[in-house]
Design a protein around this motif. Structure first.
Motif, PDB file in Angstrom:
ATOM      1  N   VAL A 200       0.255 -21.222  21.624  1.00  0.00           N
ATOM      2  CA  VAL A 200       1.014 -20.152  20.977  1.00  0.00           C
ATOM      3  C   VAL A 200       0.558 -18.792  21.499  1.00  0.00           C
ATOM      4  CG1 VAL A 200       1.614 -19.061  18.792  1.00  0.00           C
ATOM      5  CG2 VAL A 200       1.383 -21.553  18.910  1.00  0.00           C
ATOM      6  N   ALA A 201      -0.754 -18.586  21.548  1.00  0.00           N
ATOM      7  CA  ALA A 201      -1.276 -17.311  22.036  1.00  0.00           C
ATOM      8  C   ALA A 201      -0.894 -17.075  23.488  1.00  0.00           C
ATOM      9  CB  ALA A 201      -2.800 -17.273  21.867  1.00  0.00           C
ATOM     10  N   ARG A 202      -0.957 -18.126  24.302  1.00  0.00           N
ATOM     11  CA  ARG A 202      -0.604 -17.970  25.716  1.00  0.00           C
ATOM     12  C   ARG A 202       0.876 -17.641  25.893  1.00  0.00           C
ATOM     13  NH1 ARG A 202      -2.641 -20.153  30.178  1.00  0.00           N
ATOM     14  NH2 ARG A 202      -0.914 -18.974  31.099  1.00  0.00           N
ATOM     15  N   VAL A 203       1.729 -18.309  25.118  1.00  0.00           N
ATOM     16  CA  VAL A 203       3.162 -18.019  25.218  1.00  0.00           C
ATOM     17  C   VAL A 203       3.434 -16.570  24.831  1.00  0.00           C
ATOM     18  CG1 VAL A 203       5.409 -18.491  24.145  1.00  0.00           C
ATOM     19  CG2 VAL A 203       3.975 -20.385  24.936  1.00  0.00           C
ATOM     20  N   LYS A 204       2.803 -16.100  23.757  1.00  0.00           N
ATOM     21  CA  LYS A 204       3.001 -14.712  23.348  1.00  0.00           C
ATOM     22  C   LYS A 204       2.503 -13.744  24.426  1.00  0.00           C
ATOM     23  CE  LYS A 204       5.012 -15.325  19.394  1.00  0.00           C
ATOM     24  NZ  LYS A 204       4.375 -15.007  18.121  1.00  0.00           N
ATOM     25  N   ALA A 205       1.370 -14.089  25.064  1.00  0.00           N
ATOM     26  CA  ALA A 205       0.856 -13.212  26.126  1.00  0.00           C
ATOM     27  C   ALA A 205       1.798 -13.196  27.332  1.00  0.00           C
ATOM     28  CB  ALA A 205      -0.543 -13.676  26.544  1.00  0.00           C
ATOM     29  N   ILE A 206       2.272 -14.362  27.722  1.00  0.00           N
ATOM     30  CA  ILE A 206       3.152 -14.451  28.890  1.00  0.00           C
ATOM     31  C   ILE A 206       4.446 -13.683  28.658  1.00  0.00           C
ATOM     32  CG2 ILE A 206       4.601 -16.069  30.217  1.00  0.00           C
ATOM     33  CD1 ILE A 206       2.312 -18.150  29.775  1.00  0.00           C
ATOM     34  N   THR A 207       4.978 -13.743  27.437  1.00  0.00           N
ATOM     35  CA  THR A 207       6.262 -13.102  27.127  1.00  0.00           C
ATOM     36  C   THR A 207       6.089 -11.708  26.538  1.00  0.00           C
ATOM     37  OG1 THR A 207       6.345 -14.110  24.922  1.00  0.00           O
ATOM     38  CG2 THR A 207       7.343 -15.351  26.733  1.00  0.00           C
ATOM     39  N   GLU A 208       4.874 -11.179  26.623  1.00  0.00           N
ATOM     40  CA  GLU A 208       4.567  -9.838  26.113  1.00  0.00           C
ATOM     41  C   GLU A 208       4.947  -9.699  24.642  1.00  0.00           C
ATOM     42  OE1 GLU A 208       6.573  -7.272  28.887  1.00  0.00           O
ATOM     43  OE2 GLU A 208       4.928  -7.399  30.334  1.00  0.00           O
ATOM     44  N   GLY A 209       4.632 -10.748  23.887  1.00  0.00           N
ATOM     45  CA  GLY A 209       4.813 -10.730  22.447  1.00  0.00           C
ATOM     46  C   GLY A 209       6.192 -11.093  21.950  1.00  0.00           C
ATOM     47  N   ARG A 210       7.159 -11.274  22.839  1.00  0.00           N
ATOM     48  CA  ARG A 210       8.535 -11.507  22.397  1.00  0.00           C
ATOM     49  C   ARG A 210       8.789 -12.957  21.999  1.00  0.00           C
ATOM     50  NH1 ARG A 210       9.243  -8.151  26.860  1.00  0.00           N
ATOM     51  NH2 ARG A 210       9.757  -9.936  28.187  1.00  0.00           N
ATOM     52  N   ARG A 232      11.275 -16.498  19.605  1.00  0.00           N
ATOM     53  CA  ARG A 232      11.728 -15.175  19.200  1.00  0.00           C
ATOM     54  C   ARG A 232      12.771 -15.335  18.080  1.00  0.00           C
ATOM     55  NH1 ARG A 232      14.824 -12.476  24.184  1.00  0.00           N
ATOM     56  NH2 ARG A 232      12.757 -12.824  25.095  1.00  0.00           N
ATOM     57  N   PRO A 233      13.123 -14.253  17.376  1.00  0.00           N
ATOM     58  CA  PRO A 233      14.165 -14.362  16.361  1.00  0.00           C
ATOM     59  C   PRO A 233      15.454 -14.967  16.932  1.00  0.00           C
ATOM     60  CG  PRO A 233      13.037 -12.272  16.137  1.00  0.00           C
ATOM     61  CD  PRO A 233      12.515 -12.914  17.396  1.00  0.00           C
ATOM     62  N   PHE A 234      16.083 -15.810  16.140  1.00  0.00           N
ATOM     63  CA  PHE A 234      17.297 -16.548  16.510  1.00  0.00           C
ATOM     64  C   PHE A 234      17.037 -17.608  17.589  1.00  0.00           C
ATOM     65  CE2 PHE A 234      18.634 -12.151  15.452  1.00  0.00           C
ATOM     66  CZ  PHE A 234      19.205 -12.414  14.217  1.00  0.00           C
ATOM     67  N   GLY A 235      15.765 -17.932  17.838  1.00  0.00           N
ATOM     68  CA  GLY A 235      15.428 -18.940  18.832  1.00  0.00           C
ATOM     69  C   GLY A 235      15.786 -20.341  18.365  1.00  0.00           C
ATOM     70  N   LEU A 236      15.791 -21.258  19.319  1.00  0.00           N
ATOM     71  CA  LEU A 236      16.182 -22.645  19.065  1.00  0.00           C
ATOM     72  C   LEU A 236      15.004 -23.578  19.278  1.00  0.00           C
ATOM     73  CD1 LEU A 236      18.287 -24.961  18.665  1.00  0.00           C
ATOM     74  CD2 LEU A 236      18.701 -24.841  21.138  1.00  0.00           C
ATOM     75  N   MET A 237      14.714 -24.407  18.293  1.00  0.00           N
ATOM     76  CA  MET A 237      13.755 -25.488  18.411  1.00  0.00           C
ATOM     77  C   MET A 237      14.538 -26.771  18.677  1.00  0.00           C
ATOM     78  SD  MET A 237      10.567 -26.318  18.306  1.00  0.00           S
ATOM     79  CE  MET A 237       9.716 -27.888  18.359  1.00  0.00           C
ATOM     80  N   ALA A 238      14.447 -27.288  19.902  1.00  0.00           N
ATOM     81  CA  ALA A 238      15.213 -28.466  20.312  1.00  0.00           C
ATOM     82  C   ALA A 238      14.265 -29.651  20.423  1.00  0.00           C
ATOM     83  CB  ALA A 238      15.927 -28.212  21.629  1.00  0.00           C
ATOM     84  N   CYS A 239      14.256 -30.505  19.411  1.00  0.00           N
ATOM     85  CA  CYS A 239      13.428 -31.707  19.405  1.00  0.00           C
ATOM     86  C   CYS A 239      14.226 -32.844  20.030  1.00  0.00           C
ATOM     87  CB  CYS A 239      13.040 -32.086  17.984  1.00  0.00           C
ATOM     88  SG  CYS A 239      12.148 -30.812  17.092  1.00  0.00           S
ATOM     89  N   PHE A 240      13.590 -33.586  20.965  1.00  0.00           N
ATOM     90  CA  PHE A 240      14.307 -34.709  21.560  1.00  0.00           C
ATOM     91  C   PHE A 240      13.422 -35.933  21.747  1.00  0.00           C
ATOM     92  CE2 PHE A 240      12.576 -32.369  25.133  1.00  0.00           C
ATOM     93  CZ  PHE A 240      12.316 -33.298  26.134  1.00  0.00           C
ATOM     94  N   GLY A 241      12.296 -35.983  21.041  1.00  0.00           N
ATOM     95  CA  GLY A 241      11.419 -37.137  21.109  1.00  0.00           C
ATOM     96  C   GLY A 241      10.306 -37.042  20.090  1.00  0.00           C
ATOM     97  N   ASN A 242       9.537 -38.141  19.975  1.00  0.00           N
ATOM     98  CA  ASN A 242       8.473 -38.240  18.960  1.00  0.00           C
ATOM     99  C   ASN A 242       7.232 -38.903  19.535  1.00  0.00           C
ATOM    100  OD1 ASN A 242      10.534 -37.748  16.623  1.00  0.00           O
ATOM    101  ND2 ASN A 242      11.295 -39.575  17.662  1.00  0.00           N
TER     102      ASN A 242
END
Length: 327
Positions: A200-210, A232-242
């Protein structure tokens, strides 16, 4: 006579048993196909364990490529002698020869080998429907970031390449530095070793917090809640496996609190509901394979007789790329 590997009850890899059987001529709408290569997928594990129940006994396997031996009444898009490939219900690909519905079987271009097709039909069509059809409300444009879990597997390595081809910046997660490098080598823009980094922290750093517009997640239980924090706001969580187990029920209010998020549990076979949609998706997959934009990630090649060991390896997350079984 032919043979297949089937289960008579849910269980571990040892539940897979070889059985001999006789096959007749294909019925209306069916073909008989002799397999040259068979794909291994996590959905096979779900069928074996009973997470996705099947009427028993039942042969397993969802993906293969080979030669059409005979066609039944009403089948016009295939002829005896055609090279063909499929990702299709009902399960039964763990066999040397099988009868099956022709609807989702596609002619295989000469430029693509049987092994490449077996490594990429189910996985490649999965990537196609995710990157091309399962999209955030704001769409995906060149330069956008997305997060893809388990990116060093068969599906993930195709996704890394296809995302790069589309101009998207795929952030990959994997369980070792070697797997992260493999994802980078296949086109990922960034890679995160989730065993020693906070993704999570790495994704936020890579995307400059967005955050990212969309997360594509086949892992499930272990990654779900923290993946929501990557959006980000209005983002999509696409689950396709378990792969790590099914996601627990959630309160819709969680999606509101994290930014009016969208959630979907997508499946390939909803998209393969007609002959026309199957062919259109396969045509797009065959195009990127033939022009070199995507290389089929053939990992390990095993004889079909070792299918139980192949399941053990897959469940241990000890694979990279796609395992191909040869009857």
């Amino acid at each position: 006579m032919s043979y297949a590997y089937q289960i008579s009850a849910p269980g571990g890899p040892e539940a897979l048993q070889r059985v001999e059987r006789g096959l007749g001529a294909p019925g209306p709408g069916e073909i008989r196909i002799r397999h040259r290569a068979i794909g291994l997928n996590f959905i096979d594990v779900y069928h074996r364990t009973g997470l996705y129940p099947l009427p028993l006994p039942h042969a397993l396997g969802m993906e293969a490529a080979g030669l059409v031996e005979a066609v039944g009444e009403g089948v016009t898009h295939l002829q005896p002698g055609d090279r063909a490939a499929y990702a299709s219900n009902p399960p039964g690909a763990y066999a040397d020869v099988r009868l099956m519905p022709a609807q989702n079987v596609c002619r295989l271009p000469e430029a693509i080998t049987f092994e490449e097709a077996a490594a990429s039909m189910l996985k490649g069509l999965t990537v196609q429907y995710l990157l091309r059809k399962t999209l955030p409300v704001q769409g995906l444009q060149a330069g956008d970031f997305l997060l893809w879990h388990a990116a060093a597997g068969g599906v993930g390595l195709i996704a890394c390449q296809w995302a790069k081809h589309l101009g998207l910046k795929l952030i990959a997660t994997a369980g070792s530095d070697e797997k992260c490098q493999l994802a980078l080598d296949h086109g990922a823009a960034h890679a995160i070793n989730y065993r020693r980094e906070d993704f999570v922290a790495r994704v936020k750093a890579i995307t400059e917090g967005r955050g990212v517009k969309v997360v594509y997640d086949s892992v499930g239980q272990d990654t779900f809640e923290r993946s929501l924090d990557c959006l980000r706001p209005f983002g999509l969580m696409a689950c396709f496996g378990n792969a790590s187990g099914p996601v627990a029920p959630i309160a819709p209010g969680m999606l509101a609190a994290k930014g009016s998020l969208y959630l979907t549990r997508a499946t390939l076979f909803t998209h393969l509901s007609s002959r026309e949609s199957t062919q259109a998706m396969a045509d797009e997959l065959f195009e990127v394979l033939a022009n070199g934009a995507v290389r089929a990630p053939v990992g390990r090649v095993r004889p079909l007789s070792e299918v139980a060991d192949a399941h053990r390896e897959l469940e241990a997350r000890a694979t990279t790329g796609s395992t191909v079984l040869i009857p």
